[in-house]
Each structure stands twice: as C-alpha cells, then as structure tokens.
Motif scaffolding. Structure first.
Motif, short mmCIF file in Angstrom:
data_model
loop_
_atom_site.label_atom_id
_atom_site.label_comp_id
_atom_site.label_asym_id
_atom_site.label_seq_id
_atom_site.Cartn_x
_atom_site.Cartn_y
_atom_site.Cartn_z
N GLU A 69 0.82 -1.20 0.00
CA GLU A 69 0.00 0.00 0.00
C GLU A 69 0.86 1.26 0.00
O GLU A 69 0.61 2.21 -0.75
CB GLU A 69 -0.92 -0.01 1.22
N VAL A 70 1.87 1.28 0.86
CA VAL A 70 2.75 2.45 0.96
C VAL A 70 3.51 2.65 -0.35
O VAL A 70 3.74 3.79 -0.79
CB VAL A 70 3.73 2.28 2.14
N ARG A 71 3.90 1.57 -1.00
CA ARG A 71 4.60 1.68 -2.28
C ARG A 71 3.72 2.37 -3.32
O ARG A 71 4.19 3.24 -4.07
CB ARG A 71 5.02 0.30 -2.76
N GLN A 72 2.46 1.99 -3.38
CA GLN A 72 1.56 2.60 -4.35
C GLN A 72 1.34 4.08 -4.04
O GLN A 72 1.24 4.91 -4.96
CB GLN A 72 0.22 1.85 -4.37
N ILE A 73 1.27 4.41 -2.77
CA ILE A 73 1.11 5.82 -2.38
C ILE A 73 2.35 6.62 -2.80
O ILE A 73 2.23 7.75 -3.29
CB ILE A 73 0.88 5.93 -0.87
N ALA A 74 3.54 6.04 -2.60
CA ALA A 74 4.78 6.72 -2.98
C ALA A 74 4.83 6.97 -4.49
O ALA A 74 5.25 8.04 -4.94
CB ALA A 74 5.99 5.90 -2.54
N ILE A 75 4.38 6.00 -5.26
CA ILE A 75 4.37 6.15 -6.72
C ILE A 75 3.37 7.21 -7.14
O ILE A 75 3.67 8.09 -7.97
CB ILE A 75 4.04 4.80 -7.39
N ARG A 76 2.19 7.17 -6.53
CA ARG A 76 1.10 8.05 -6.96
C ARG A 76 1.27 9.49 -6.46
O ARG A 76 1.03 10.44 -7.22
CB ARG A 76 -0.23 7.47 -6.46
N LYS A 77 1.70 9.63 -5.20
CA LYS A 77 1.72 10.97 -4.61
C LYS A 77 3.12 11.60 -4.55
O LYS A 77 3.23 12.84 -4.53
CB LYS A 77 1.12 10.93 -3.21
N ARG A 78 4.15 10.78 -4.46
CA ARG A 78 5.51 11.33 -4.35
C ARG A 78 6.29 11.25 -5.65
O ARG A 78 7.35 11.85 -5.79
CB ARG A 78 6.28 10.58 -3.25
N GLY A 79 5.77 10.48 -6.61
CA GLY A 79 6.44 10.36 -7.88
C GLY A 79 7.73 9.56 -7.82
O GLY A 79 8.61 9.72 -8.68
N VAL A 80 7.87 8.68 -6.84
CA VAL A 80 9.05 7.82 -6.71
C VAL A 80 8.59 6.36 -6.67
O VAL A 80 7.48 6.06 -6.19
CB VAL A 80 9.88 8.14 -5.45
N THR A 81 9.43 5.47 -7.16
CA THR A 81 9.11 4.05 -7.18
C THR A 81 10.06 3.31 -6.24
O THR A 81 11.21 3.06 -6.59
CB THR A 81 9.23 3.47 -8.60
N PRO A 82 9.61 2.97 -5.04
CA PRO A 82 10.50 2.27 -4.10
C PRO A 82 10.88 0.88 -4.59
O PRO A 82 10.10 0.21 -5.27
CB PRO A 82 9.64 2.16 -2.82
N GLN A 83 12.08 0.48 -4.24
CA GLN A 83 12.53 -0.89 -4.52
C GLN A 83 11.74 -1.87 -3.67
O GLN A 83 11.49 -3.01 -4.07
CB GLN A 83 14.02 -1.01 -4.22
N LEU A 84 11.33 -1.44 -2.50
CA LEU A 84 10.58 -2.26 -1.56
C LEU A 84 9.21 -2.60 -2.11
O LEU A 84 8.47 -1.72 -2.54
CB LEU A 84 10.45 -1.50 -0.24
N THR A 85 8.86 -3.89 -2.09
CA THR A 85 7.54 -4.34 -2.53
C THR A 85 6.94 -5.26 -1.47
O THR A 85 7.65 -5.78 -0.60
CB THR A 85 7.62 -5.11 -3.86
#
Length: 285
Positions: free
Chosen positions: A66-82
């Motif tokens: 969930e946090v990964r999707q939020i980071a992609i959608r709102k922060r414009g970054v794609t975490p390595q963590l899945t």
C-alpha cells in the motif's frame, strides 16, 4: 616611408554599448556555469511506513504494498521495496539467537516489531526486516522474565502469550487480565479456546464468523480443540503486551467475554456466570 598611428581594421573601435552587452553576456554565462557547479543535488526522498501493534507478517507485507503505491502516486518515486519482497524477507529472516532453542517452527512472526520506520526509495526488504528484528531485541531487553520463569515458561512462550494479548485486547487495562486467563487455563490443563488463534491458523478475517467446521479443524492453532499454546505467535505484539504477558495480573479468572461496546470484557472464574453473560451479550455458550 611615412609613419602612421592608425590601428588595423579588425581592431577598429566598437561602440561602448556593444562592449557592455558582451561583458554582460559573459557574466551571465559565467554565473550559469558557477551555479551549475555549486547547486546541491536534490535531496533523496524519505518515505515512512507505520506497522500497527498486532499486525501479522502478512498484513505488514500488505501495508508495504500500500505504501509503495502511495509513494508512486503521490511522491512520484518508485520504491525498490515491494509487498512480495517484504514477505520473502520475513520468511527468510532468522529469529533472535536467544529464541532459537525454543522455536517449534521457523519464522519471524512475533519478532517484527511494530513501529514507524523511515526508508529511502533504494531501501530493500531485507534491511527493513532486519531493523524490525533489531528493534524487537532492544525492546525485549526491557521485559522482566522472572515471573514467567517461575511458572516454567520460556521466552518464546511469553512472546506467544503477548501476541494473544495483543489480538484479544483493545482496552490497555485489560492486557494483564487476559494474560492471567491464559496462564490460569494453561496451569489447569484447559484448552485456551481463543478464537484469535483459529483465525490466524486458518486465515479467517476478523469480519467473518467462526463456524463449527473451524472449531473442529485439525489446525495446531485451534486452541478450542488442542491444549497448550499455539506453535508460534499469532501476531507481532507491542511492548505493553510483552510486559503484560511476562507479568500477568494476580487474579483467578478463567473466562472472559467481550461486552457490547466492542472494547471491554467481562471477566470471571465461574463458567456458569460466563455463560450467562455470553447469552446476555448475544453470544452462544
């Protein structure tokens, strides 16, 4: 020959305004170069994840996703963590060395300390899980195990009881009371008969009812059918539940039933009184 003071044609005098334009342009270019050299790199984004007390490893993996999707959608970054990498790291993690002699099954459940963690987009799952286990070890060192040892309970027993306390209580004042019920029933050789252990073992969400087929299940987490503690913790408890499990209340309670407010419980040592209250609150007995 006749001497002359004239300058060559290419050195002819230019208007003052032209010189100024060239000088200004030169300064602007120099400033841009210096700014490019001196400008600091953009700061690395710092992300945050919160694991509530009582989350299982599976729910923590879901929270990571969930946090990964939020980071992609709102922060414009794609975490390595899945979520998948976190689940794999949790399965592969080694429990603290002090607990390994008591483990019935390998796994990190119970040791993934619930808290707030910060990470960067390049952070991996193995590092996050390692930090959770390290935090667990730091917190666990504050737990006084003398009373549990007097009851001949291992540290892993205490952690397992703490996970039950975490899942069964919402009111902080009841943690030690639920822990006391667990110890008292174990001492008497009574099945714990705790629904939370069945839900964990069979993967039944809290919104779904416990059925008769669940109560007859051969799962080792079926504490209605099998005596003793479940083989592993059923969640990752917080520090307050750990302290409660190590030092339960000095009461003779053997039963508890949730009150209609959904937060508090009625406690008793009498089975008949327990059944009366259960029926009063709309439960079976």
């Amino acid at each position: 020959m006749i001497a002359t003071n004239q300058r060559p044609a290419d050195a002819a005098r230019l208007p003052f305004s032209t010189h100024m334009r060239r000088f200004t342009l030169t300064l602007a270019l120099l400033g841009a170069v210096l700014a490019a050299v001196a400008a600091p790199a953009a700061p690395t984004p710092v992300l945050k994840i919160v694991f509530p007390e009582g989350f299982t490893a599976r729910k923590m993996a879901d929270r990571v996703a969930e946090v990964r999707q939020i980071a992609i959608r709102k922060r414009g970054v794609t975490p390595q963590l899945t979520g998948a990498s976190y689940a794999a790291a949790a399965r592969a993690a080694k429990p603290p060395a002090a607990f390994r002699p008591f483990l019935k099954r390998r796994g990190a459940e119970g040791f993934l300390f619930p808290s707030t963690y910060f990470f960067e987009p390049s952070s991996g799952a193995t590092g996050l899980v390692a930090r959770q286990i390290e935090t667990f070890e730091q917190r666990w060192r504050t737990v006084d195990l003398r009373a549990a040892k007097a009851r001949k309970r291992t540290p892993y027993d205490v952690l397992t009881i703490a996970s039950i306390v975490e899942r069964e209580t919402r009111a902080p004042a009841e943690r030690k009371l639920v822990a006391a019920v667990v110890y008292n029933r174990l001492k008497r050789g009574m099945p714990l008969a705790i629904d939370a252990t069945i839900r964990y073992g069979l993967g039944i969400e809290g919104t779904r009812p416990i059925k008769g087929s669940h109560l007859r299940s051969s799962s080792p987490y079926n504490t209605h059918r099998f005596k003793g503690l479940p083989p592993t913790p059923i969640a990752n408890p917080g520090l307050a539940s750990m302290h409660a499990a190590a030092n339960p209340a000095a009461v003779d309670y053997l039963y508890y039933v949730r009150k209609p407010d959904g937060v508090h419980h009625f406690f008793t040592a009498d089975e008949q009184e327990f059944c009366e209250k259960a029926r009063e609150y709309g439960y079976g007995c």
